[in-house]
Design an enzyme around this catalytic site. Structure first.
Site, PDB file in Angstrom:
ATOM      1  N   THR A 208       0.831  -1.207   0.000  1.00  0.00           N
ATOM      2  CA  THR A 208       0.000   0.000   0.000  1.00  0.00           C
ATOM      3  C   THR A 208       0.862   1.252   0.000  1.00  0.00           C
ATOM      4  O   THR A 208       0.606   2.202  -0.756  1.00  0.00           O
ATOM      5  CB  THR A 208      -0.914   0.004   1.234  1.00  0.00           C
ATOM      6  OG1 THR A 208      -1.663  -1.202   1.267  1.00  0.00           O
ATOM      7  CG2 THR A 208      -1.859   1.190   1.206  1.00  0.00           C
ATOM      8  N   THR A 209       1.911   1.273   0.827  1.00  0.00           N
ATOM      9  CA  THR A 209       2.785   2.437   0.921  1.00  0.00           C
ATOM     10  C   THR A 209       3.539   2.670  -0.380  1.00  0.00           C
ATOM     11  O   THR A 209       3.970   3.785  -0.661  1.00  0.00           O
ATOM     12  CB  THR A 209       3.763   2.257   2.090  1.00  0.00           C
ATOM     13  OG1 THR A 209       3.031   1.892   3.267  1.00  0.00           O
ATOM     14  CG2 THR A 209       4.529   3.535   2.389  1.00  0.00           C
TER      15      THR A 209
ATOM     16  N   TYR B  16     -13.268  -4.307  -1.701  1.00  0.00           N
ATOM     17  CA  TYR B  16     -14.446  -3.904  -2.475  1.00  0.00           C
ATOM     18  C   TYR B  16     -15.463  -5.033  -2.619  1.00  0.00           C
ATOM     19  O   TYR B  16     -16.647  -4.844  -2.359  1.00  0.00           O
ATOM     20  CB  TYR B  16     -14.050  -3.368  -3.866  1.00  0.00           C
ATOM     21  CG  TYR B  16     -15.225  -2.725  -4.588  1.00  0.00           C
ATOM     22  CD1 TYR B  16     -15.660  -1.467  -4.213  1.00  0.00           C
ATOM     23  CD2 TYR B  16     -15.894  -3.386  -5.601  1.00  0.00           C
ATOM     24  CE1 TYR B  16     -16.745  -0.875  -4.843  1.00  0.00           C
ATOM     25  CE2 TYR B  16     -16.983  -2.815  -6.246  1.00  0.00           C
ATOM     26  CZ  TYR B  16     -17.404  -1.549  -5.862  1.00  0.00           C
ATOM     27  OH  TYR B  16     -18.481  -0.970  -6.469  1.00  0.00           O
TER      28      TYR B  16
ATOM     29  N   TYR C 289      -2.395 -10.411   4.542  1.00  0.00           N
ATOM     30  CA  TYR C 289      -2.397  -9.012   4.978  1.00  0.00           C
ATOM     31  C   TYR C 289      -3.815  -8.617   5.351  1.00  0.00           C
ATOM     32  O   TYR C 289      -4.689  -8.504   4.490  1.00  0.00           O
ATOM     33  CB  TYR C 289      -1.851  -8.124   3.855  1.00  0.00           C
ATOM     34  CG  TYR C 289      -1.802  -6.648   4.135  1.00  0.00           C
ATOM     35  CD1 TYR C 289      -1.902  -6.117   5.422  1.00  0.00           C
ATOM     36  CD2 TYR C 289      -1.628  -5.746   3.091  1.00  0.00           C
ATOM     37  CE1 TYR C 289      -1.844  -4.755   5.658  1.00  0.00           C
ATOM     38  CE2 TYR C 289      -1.569  -4.374   3.303  1.00  0.00           C
ATOM     39  CZ  TYR C 289      -1.677  -3.882   4.583  1.00  0.00           C
ATOM     40  OH  TYR C 289      -1.628  -2.528   4.812  1.00  0.00           O
TER      41      TYR C 289
ATOM     42  N   ARG D 267      -8.856  -0.493   5.314  1.00  0.00           N
ATOM     43  CA  ARG D 267      -8.776  -0.229   3.878  1.00  0.00           C
ATOM     44  C   ARG D 267      -9.671  -1.167   3.067  1.00  0.00           C
ATOM     45  O   ARG D 267     -10.257  -0.763   2.073  1.00  0.00           O
ATOM     46  CB  ARG D 267      -7.326  -0.357   3.383  1.00  0.00           C
ATOM     47  CG  ARG D 267      -6.441   0.805   3.804  1.00  0.00           C
ATOM     48  CD  ARG D 267      -5.070   0.692   3.150  1.00  0.00           C
ATOM     49  NE  ARG D 267      -4.194   1.806   3.513  1.00  0.00           N
ATOM     50  CZ  ARG D 267      -4.131   2.958   2.864  1.00  0.00           C
ATOM     51  NH1 ARG D 267      -4.898   3.162   1.803  1.00  0.00           N
ATOM     52  NH2 ARG D 267      -3.302   3.910   3.256  1.00  0.00           N
TER      53      ARG D 267
ATOM     54  N   LYS E 195       0.504 -10.239   8.172  1.00  0.00           N
ATOM     55  CA  LYS E 195       0.695  -8.835   8.523  1.00  0.00           C
ATOM     56  C   LYS E 195      -0.642  -8.368   9.075  1.00  0.00           C
ATOM     57  O   LYS E 195      -1.629  -8.253   8.344  1.00  0.00           O
ATOM     58  CB  LYS E 195       1.094  -7.992   7.306  1.00  0.00           C
ATOM     59  CG  LYS E 195       1.183  -6.497   7.633  1.00  0.00           C
ATOM     60  CD  LYS E 195       1.420  -5.648   6.398  1.00  0.00           C
ATOM     61  CE  LYS E 195       1.408  -4.154   6.770  1.00  0.00           C
ATOM     62  NZ  LYS E 195       1.601  -3.277   5.588  1.00  0.00           N
TER      63      LYS E 195
ATOM     64  N   ILE F  59       5.906  -5.122   9.429  1.00  0.00           N
ATOM     65  CA  ILE F  59       5.976  -4.547   8.086  1.00  0.00           C
ATOM     66  C   ILE F  59       5.605  -3.088   8.250  1.00  0.00           C
ATOM     67  O   ILE F  59       4.458  -2.749   8.526  1.00  0.00           O
ATOM     68  CB  ILE F  59       5.065  -5.299   7.107  1.00  0.00           C
ATOM     69  CG1 ILE F  59       5.581  -6.732   6.932  1.00  0.00           C
ATOM     70  CG2 ILE F  59       5.022  -4.579   5.759  1.00  0.00           C
ATOM     71  CD1 ILE F  59       4.786  -7.588   5.976  1.00  0.00           C
TER      72      ILE F  59
END
Length: 291
Positions: free
Chosen positions: A43-44, A106, A132, A137, A160, A202
């Site tokens: 994501t980052t 989604y 993850y 999110r 994570k 992470i």
């Protein structure tokens, strides 16, 4: 294989293009500073704005520059199982050590859908999988009992966990076993996470402060909780400041302060952090002794 400080790397852009030279220098700096692993295209790393060829190239460059010195966990998640399988196959072909698989976003699958998703991934590729979980999110949350089922798949080796629910560390130890690697996804909660049985993080903050984050993780891993607490106090304002605006805006700004040669460009819809956010980052960098 997966422990310690593992930065979720930003992706440097210059004039809208992936800045490969800056990225290679960044990877080398992370390794020199003591990071224990690397995550490209998380994501980052603004993976949501990378087209497929770019995504695979970022992974390829990260693996090539790392040259086997530390593990590379490539971001391969998707809300489409078939797309995630293709990304895992591409990451393996480029030499990644594992795949970071975010829960499908989604679509909002139920728990049986999550089991089916990860089962399909494990059957299609033998690349180790790091689950993850980031409900903030994805809006999807994997329950501990479901993770316990998925952890029985031979290639699902770690999580994570960015749920923010610390008691889950103990629940996961009971349901997944003590050899299942639990990696924090929240820098600010990692001290408690490690004390409860985690083995690493992470990290967003490790982009900016790789040596301090590696020292913090090393202290935790050897049971030096006094030393770890001192480093937590030093790093905490930075953990908070890097989320005072939409990430990765603040962390790219922070990196431009610590490494002026690193571009801070973002891709739309991400925009530069606000003045208040920049001031918070500046103060936090000073508190940590990084500027």
């Amino acid at each position: 294989m997966f422990r310690g400080s593992i930065p979720a790397l930003v992706t440097p852009f210059r004039d809208e293009a992936f800045d490969e030279s800056a990225y290679r220098d960044f990877v080398d700096w992370q390794i020199i500073e003591g990071s224990h692993g690397l995550v490209p295209c998380g994501t980052t790393g603004e993976s949501a704005t990378l087209v497929t060829d770019e995504h695979y190239r970022v992974i390829e460059v990260c693996v090539d520059q790392t040259a086997g010195r530390i593990p590379v966990i490539a971001g391969c998640g998707s809300n489409d199982t078939a797309s995630a399988i293709r990304s895992m196959q591409a990451a393996k072909a480029r030499g990644a050590d594992a795949a970071l698989i975010v829960l499908p976003y989604y679509n909002r699958p139920n728990q049986e859908g999550l089991v089916a998703h990860f089962t399909a991934l494990a059957e299609a590729s033998d690349l180790p999988i790091v689950v993850y979980n980031v409900p903030g999110r994805t809006v999807t949350d994997i329950r501990p009992e479901t993770l316990g089922r998925i952890a029985k798949l031979p290639t699902v080796v770690a999580i994570k966990d960015a749920s923010g629910d610390l008691p889950r560390v103990t629940a996961h130890r009971r349901l997944c076993g003590t050899d299942f690697a639990q990696l924090s996804g929240n820098d600010d909660m990692t001290l408690g996470f490690m004390a409860m049985g985690g083995v690493g993080c992470i990290s967003v903050t490790a982009n900016v402060a790789p040596r301090l984050c590696a020292d913090f993780q090393n202290a935790c891993l050897r049971g030096d909780w006094v030393g770890a607490l001192a480093l937590q106090d030093k790093l905490y304002p930075l953990h908070a400041a890097l989320f005072t605006d939409a990430s990765p805006g603040p962390v790219k700004y922070a990196l431009s302060r610590v490494r002026p040669e690193m571009p801070s460009d973002l891709r739309l819809p991400m925009t530069p952090p606000s003045e208040a956010s920049r001031k918070a980052v500046d103060a936090a960098l000073e508190h940590a002794g990084l500027v």
